[in-house]
Design a protein around this motif. Structure first.
Motif, short mmCIF file in Angstrom:
data_model
loop_
_atom_site.label_atom_id
_atom_site.label_comp_id
_atom_site.label_asym_id
_atom_site.label_seq_id
_atom_site.Cartn_x
_atom_site.Cartn_y
_atom_site.Cartn_z
N ILE A 93 0.83 -1.21 0.00
CA ILE A 93 0.00 0.00 0.00
C ILE A 93 0.86 1.25 0.00
N LEU A 94 1.91 1.29 0.86
CA LEU A 94 2.79 2.46 0.89
C LEU A 94 3.53 2.66 -0.44
N SER A 95 4.02 1.57 -1.01
CA SER A 95 4.71 1.68 -2.31
C SER A 95 3.76 2.20 -3.37
N PHE A 96 2.56 1.67 -3.41
CA PHE A 96 1.57 2.11 -4.38
C PHE A 96 1.27 3.60 -4.22
N LEU A 97 1.07 4.03 -2.96
CA LEU A 97 0.76 5.44 -2.72
C LEU A 97 1.94 6.34 -3.10
N LEU A 98 3.15 5.92 -2.80
CA LEU A 98 4.32 6.74 -3.14
C LEU A 98 4.49 6.85 -4.66
N GLU A 100 2.06 6.52 -6.94
CA GLU A 100 0.93 7.28 -7.47
C GLU A 100 1.05 8.77 -7.17
N SER A 101 1.66 9.11 -6.07
CA SER A 101 1.77 10.53 -5.72
C SER A 101 2.99 11.20 -6.35
N ASN A 102 3.70 10.49 -7.22
CA ASN A 102 4.90 11.00 -7.89
C ASN A 102 5.99 11.40 -6.89
N PHE A 103 5.99 10.76 -5.76
CA PHE A 103 6.97 11.08 -4.73
C PHE A 103 8.39 10.87 -5.25
#
Length: 133
Positions: A93-98, A100-103
């Motif tokens: 989940i954290l990898s996906f969010l990072l 997706e957020s272009n972090f």
């Protein structure tokens, strides 16, 4: 006298007849083969008191056993099932969010000037080292 017959008898450990013995002492090729065989035999007889398993087999077998044990322990490692599933889910989940957020893209853009500055400094440092030699 046929040198091949004498060589075959010597290699097989057979007894030579008198005519063959005379030929052996007069023919340089047969004499060289005989001396080589005698030398080889003496080398092997000297090595007889050292167990052959110690020379070749034991160290190799120890290495094989160590590698098998390390592989078995690596393959048999299993974290606790409930904990590992939770960590995998959170990591995903954290990898996906990072992503997706272009972090990571923003982090790369933020670090680029530092990287360029560091590259220039390292290039200058290595050119200075090159000038010393």
């Amino acid at each position: 006298m046929d040198c091949e017959e004498i060589a075959e008898k010597l290699l097989n450990g057979e007894r030579l007849e008198e005519t063959e013995k005379r030929h052996l002492h007069s023919c340089p090729d047969c004499k060289e083969l005989y001396e080589t065989l005698i030398e080889t035999k003496s080398i092997w007889e000297e090595k007889e008191d050292v167990p052959s398993s110690y020379i070749a087999v034991d160290p190799v077998m120890r290495i094989i056993v160590e590698k098998e044990r390390s592989l078995e322990s690596f393959l048999s490692f299993r974290p606790k099932s409930g904990v590992s599933a939770m960590y995998m889910a959170v990591s995903f989940i954290l990898s996906f969010l990072l992503f997706e957020s272009n972090f990571f893209r923003e982090l790369g853009e933020f670090l680029t000037p530092f990287n360029l500055g560091l590259s220039a400094k390292m290039e200058h440092f290595f050119s200075y080292l090159g000038s010393l030699f």
